[in-house]
Design a protein around this motif. Structure first.
Motif: not given
Length: 156
Positions: A44-70
């Motif tokens: 939703d930031i860089v449209p397909l096909p220049y992004s890969v929907a199946e890969n982890v994006d930095p925003e998801e990783a940020f959320i996962a990092s906070l959740s994992s640490c908690h």
């Protein structure tokens, strides 16, 4: 003091001009223990096909990092309180929006932990809230960001 290392690796493909802004954002995160994670910009930031929907994006990783640490601090607190946790799931959600200074920012992350304890050891909601509050206060990642972090306890 501790030091942590992560490598981010990207390279231009032979068929990409690059200066036309039509290049793959797919890249890889590499960690010292050997783990490799396929990453990309969010579609939703860089449209397909220049992004890969199946890969982890930095925003998801940020959320996962906070959740994992908690979660890791919560599990430690539960163990110290002699409570046996059978499972822990957090369907965390991040909110990206424009701030008053005009910048895009992850302004809020809502953690939605659902903790299953063994043999009817379910603590009261007051005790759960106290444990989650303590985990939040101890979380290194939460202490490192200006993002508002909301905890919505989910009952199993």
């Amino acid at each position: 003091m501790s030091e942590y290392v992560a490598s981010v690796v990207w390279s231009r493909q032979a068929n990409e001009l690059f200066i036309d802004n039509k290049y793959s954002r797919a890249h890889q995160w590499q960690f010292d223990g050997g783990a490799r994670v396929d990453a990309s910009s969010a579609p939703d930031i860089v449209p397909l096909p220049y992004s890969v929907a199946e890969n982890v994006d930095p925003e998801e990783a940020f959320i996962a990092s906070l959740s994992s640490c908690h979660m890791l601090f919560f599990l430690s607190i539960a163990a110290k309180n002699k409570l046996t946790v059978d499972s822990y799931q957090d369907d965390a959600v991040g909110l990206m929006q424009q701030t008053s200074d005009g910048r895009m920012s992850m302004t809020q992350v809502t953690l939605k932990p659902c903790v299953q304890f063994t043999n009817n050891e379910q603590p009261s909601i007051v005790d759960l809230e106290a444990m989650h509050h303590q985990a939040h206060e101890l979380c290194f990642i939460a202490n490192s960001v200006k993002t508002a972090i909301v905890i919505e306890i989910v009952q199993p």
